[in-house]
Scaffold this motif. Sequence first.
Motif, PDB file in Angstrom:
ATOM      1  N   THR A  33       0.672  -1.176  -0.020  1.00  0.00           N
ATOM      2  CA  THR A  33       0.017   0.107   0.039  1.00  0.00           C
ATOM      3  C   THR A  33       0.726   1.101  -0.188  1.00  0.00           C
ATOM      4  O   THR A  33       0.605   2.235  -0.761  1.00  0.00           O
ATOM      5  CB  THR A  33      -0.921  -0.190   1.108  1.00  0.00           C
ATOM      6  OG1 THR A  33      -1.694  -1.214   1.119  1.00  0.00           O
ATOM      7  CG2 THR A  33      -2.036   1.231   1.104  1.00  0.00           C
ATOM      8  N   THR A  39       1.019   6.550  -6.847  1.00  0.00           N
ATOM      9  CA  THR A  39      -0.320   7.129  -7.304  1.00  0.00           C
ATOM     10  C   THR A  39       0.014   8.845  -7.047  1.00  0.00           C
ATOM     11  O   THR A  39      -0.296   9.648  -7.926  1.00  0.00           O
ATOM     12  CB  THR A  39      -1.355   7.133  -6.144  1.00  0.00           C
ATOM     13  OG1 THR A  39      -1.769   5.795  -6.580  1.00  0.00           O
ATOM     14  CG2 THR A  39      -2.648   7.897  -6.370  1.00  0.00           C
ATOM     15  N   THR A  61      -6.486  11.420 -11.818  1.00  0.00           N
ATOM     16  CA  THR A  61      -7.175  10.272 -11.324  1.00  0.00           C
ATOM     17  C   THR A  61      -8.877  10.125 -11.631  1.00  0.00           C
ATOM     18  O   THR A  61      -9.500  11.234 -11.323  1.00  0.00           O
ATOM     19  CB  THR A  61      -6.810  10.159  -9.868  1.00  0.00           C
ATOM     20  OG1 THR A  61      -5.504  10.281  -9.621  1.00  0.00           O
ATOM     21  CG2 THR A  61      -7.484   9.115  -9.246  1.00  0.00           C
ATOM     22  N   SER A 103     -12.139   8.940 -10.477  1.00  0.00           N
ATOM     23  CA  SER A 103     -12.916   8.401  -9.030  1.00  0.00           C
ATOM     24  C   SER A 103     -14.050   7.542  -9.530  1.00  0.00           C
ATOM     25  O   SER A 103     -14.317   6.719  -8.453  1.00  0.00           O
ATOM     26  CB  SER A 103     -13.277   9.558  -8.615  1.00  0.00           C
ATOM     27  OG  SER A 103     -14.325  10.361  -9.201  1.00  0.00           O
ATOM     28  N   ILE A 125      -7.522   3.849  -9.390  1.00  0.00           N
ATOM     29  CA  ILE A 125      -7.158   2.917  -8.207  1.00  0.00           C
ATOM     30  C   ILE A 125      -8.393   2.157  -7.906  1.00  0.00           C
ATOM     31  O   ILE A 125      -9.251   2.836  -7.518  1.00  0.00           O
ATOM     32  CB  ILE A 125      -6.580   3.689  -7.229  1.00  0.00           C
ATOM     33  CG1 ILE A 125      -5.150   4.479  -7.612  1.00  0.00           C
ATOM     34  CG2 ILE A 125      -6.193   2.753  -6.074  1.00  0.00           C
ATOM     35  CD1 ILE A 125      -5.629   5.824  -7.917  1.00  0.00           C
ATOM     36  N   ALA A 133     -10.502  -1.388  -6.290  1.00  0.00           N
ATOM     37  CA  ALA A 133     -10.411  -2.549  -5.311  1.00  0.00           C
ATOM     38  C   ALA A 133     -11.707  -3.287  -5.645  1.00  0.00           C
ATOM     39  O   ALA A 133     -12.471  -2.805  -6.304  1.00  0.00           O
ATOM     40  CB  ALA A 133     -10.783  -2.037  -3.782  1.00  0.00           C
ATOM     41  N   ALA A 158     -12.069  -0.506  -1.198  1.00  0.00           N
ATOM     42  CA  ALA A 158     -11.958   0.616  -1.541  1.00  0.00           C
ATOM     43  C   ALA A 158     -11.771   1.855  -0.460  1.00  0.00           C
ATOM     44  O   ALA A 158     -10.984   2.691  -0.435  1.00  0.00           O
ATOM     45  CB  ALA A 158     -12.737   1.106  -2.648  1.00  0.00           C
ATOM     46  N   LEU A 188      -8.552   1.934   1.486  1.00  0.00           N
ATOM     47  CA  LEU A 188      -7.492   2.509   0.677  1.00  0.00           C
ATOM     48  C   LEU A 188      -7.843   4.023   0.972  1.00  0.00           C
ATOM     49  O   LEU A 188      -6.793   4.977   1.096  1.00  0.00           O
ATOM     50  CB  LEU A 188      -7.372   2.453  -0.807  1.00  0.00           C
ATOM     51  CG  LEU A 188      -6.689   1.071  -1.033  1.00  0.00           C
ATOM     52  CD1 LEU A 188      -6.809   0.666  -2.546  1.00  0.00           C
ATOM     53  CD2 LEU A 188      -5.093   1.283  -0.672  1.00  0.00           C
ATOM     54  N   ARG A 189      -8.987   4.583   0.551  1.00  0.00           N
ATOM     55  CA  ARG A 189      -9.494   6.056   0.941  1.00  0.00           C
ATOM     56  C   ARG A 189      -8.951   6.593   2.242  1.00  0.00           C
ATOM     57  O   ARG A 189      -8.598   7.660   2.272  1.00  0.00           O
ATOM     58  CB  ARG A 189     -10.894   6.232   0.517  1.00  0.00           C
ATOM     59  CG  ARG A 189     -11.214   6.058  -0.764  1.00  0.00           C
ATOM     60  CD  ARG A 189     -12.622   6.634  -1.060  1.00  0.00           C
ATOM     61  NE  ARG A 189     -13.495   5.944  -0.558  1.00  0.00           N
ATOM     62  CZ  ARG A 189     -14.507   4.849  -1.012  1.00  0.00           C
ATOM     63  NH1 ARG A 189     -14.056   4.547  -2.000  1.00  0.00           N
ATOM     64  NH2 ARG A 189     -15.229   4.602  -0.190  1.00  0.00           N
ATOM     65  N   ALA A 199      -9.241   5.574  -4.054  1.00  0.00           N
ATOM     66  CA  ALA A 199      -9.854   4.513  -4.768  1.00  0.00           C
ATOM     67  C   ALA A 199     -11.307   4.417  -4.781  1.00  0.00           C
ATOM     68  O   ALA A 199     -11.894   5.183  -4.309  1.00  0.00           O
ATOM     69  CB  ALA A 199      -9.373   3.229  -4.073  1.00  0.00           C
ATOM     70  N   THR A 200     -11.517   3.546  -5.667  1.00  0.00           N
ATOM     71  CA  THR A 200     -12.938   3.296  -6.025  1.00  0.00           C
ATOM     72  C   THR A 200     -13.340   1.946  -6.675  1.00  0.00           C
ATOM     73  O   THR A 200     -12.040   0.869  -6.707  1.00  0.00           O
ATOM     74  CB  THR A 200     -13.663   4.180  -7.441  1.00  0.00           C
ATOM     75  OG1 THR A 200     -15.074   3.990  -7.557  1.00  0.00           O
ATOM     76  CG2 THR A 200     -12.924   3.647  -8.658  1.00  0.00           C
ATOM     77  N   ASP A 257      -5.883  -3.016  -6.285  1.00  0.00           N
ATOM     78  CA  ASP A 257      -5.697  -3.457  -4.728  1.00  0.00           C
ATOM     79  C   ASP A 257      -6.410  -4.697  -4.480  1.00  0.00           C
ATOM     80  O   ASP A 257      -7.366  -4.896  -5.273  1.00  0.00           O
ATOM     81  CB  ASP A 257      -5.704  -2.455  -3.772  1.00  0.00           C
ATOM     82  CG  ASP A 257      -4.908  -2.842  -2.500  1.00  0.00           C
ATOM     83  OD1 ASP A 257      -3.969  -3.427  -2.482  1.00  0.00           O
ATOM     84  OD2 ASP A 257      -5.551  -2.365  -1.303  1.00  0.00           O
TER      85      ASP A 257
END
Length: 509
Positions: free
Chosen positions: A57, A64, A74, A76, A92, A94, A100, A103-104, A110-111, A194
């Motif tokens: 990560t 990123t 990026t 979303s 990015i 998941a 997700a 990660l956020r 991430a989405t 991820d």
Amino acid sequence: MSAPALTFSDDQAEAWDRVAELLGGAGIDLIEGTLTAAAAGRPSVLAVIGKAGSGKTMLLAALTKALAEAGVDTISGDYEGKRRKERRTLAILAPTNKAASVLRNRGVPATTIHRILYTPVYDPEYEKIAEWLIGNGERPVIEGLTDTALDRAKAFHDQVKSIPGALAAAGLRGSDFIRGWKRREDALDIGFVDEASMLDERQLEDLKEIFPTLVLFGDPAQLAPVGQSGEMVFDKLPERKKLTLHRIHRQADDNPILDLAHALADPDLTFESFERMVAEAARRDDRVRWAERVDSGLMARSPVLVWRNQTRIRLIQAFRAAYGAPPDALLPGEPLICDGIELPLKHRKKRIDLEARGLIKGAQVIYLGPGKKPGFAKLHVIGAEDPQVSAASIIKIELPDEEEPFIPAAATMGAAFLHGAAVTIHKAQGSQWPEVQVFAPDLFVAARTGRMEAGIPLWKRLAYVAITRAETRLHWVVRNRLARPADPLTTADLPKAATPLSLVSESDS
């Protein structure tokens, strides 16, 4: 542009260089910070693999940031803006909302894979606001929206880069500005995925259609998707396409949870020896708890992790009994797990609509109460950016020794749910919680079966995944008992919705 200021281990530095080389071939120079047109060719896939704490990560976040500094946009999933010929893009991804959101919470935008495969169609009038917010247009004049409302939208977007959130701050609902959802037609440039151990072959093929450059980040010690014979999608890549991170980094040092997870790599370790290690860790560090019984209070937000379905069902029934839940209804605050969408193929648009609101298979949900329409339920989707929704629901409560579940709420079609106070370790993969309870008697049974998965005893894979779901504290439950809750169920702990509760109605189809 200078190299990242982070202190990388040798294997991280090598992985950085290899990913940078891959991106250079795609027209993105991370060192110089320059962009050129992407070259056409076959999709290129690279995997960065490593166990928990190896820095996957950290590397993903650093890459990123470097891509953003180089001028890569990026994406979303909630709004893309009008395409520019010279624009280069990154997403990015998941597999689940929960993964997700993990990660956020670490600052990575991430989405979900689904939100990239399907894109929203905006009403042209409100699209003007979105274009203005991302810097591609003048401040619009919209009938029915005051300057004050637009100022609220701007202030929100300056702080949180979410177009739906900004429009909600202006007083709009999703049904006002999103007309529907469509399968993505235009390709993007780069995809970082991820929790890639959760991907199946079909998802990987879908992603290859969209991204000519894919980087998968995954843990080879986790459980492979059901139906893939213990193999993960990155297992089939050539060795030159796999980068392995070995070192456990400083932020993971002296972490008894990760120490236990990595101890499972010892081929001579028995289940009994491992339990002695857990007991010893619990004596010296409060981050590991040796628990004589399941904590029902924790189950409301963090499910007990089990191996067997029969254990899951019995623990769920014990949880409901402990809270005095009636046999014919749910209490607000009870946890649910989305088990998929039960809709005929002709209702494809409605399925996309439900999934776009976060109701995808495996999503964790908190029941808020009955909806206004028969068969509807008000729900809070954990990890979703706009979490509250009222949806046509089919809620199933499984009963011990009964083939048919009890159904406290049922629409003719819609999102299907199982109770979420206990889940199998397979379904927990990709999620994390601050505190996790692992039901050790089930792992003991798995050890006694002698089953193997990809050459590793199944109990070790199960234990590894279960243990690494815990962010701050691991509860190793050793007896089949349940402690009564100290407080009643509540929904007061849930974050407030950014928008009014959105309704997924029959008419939306």
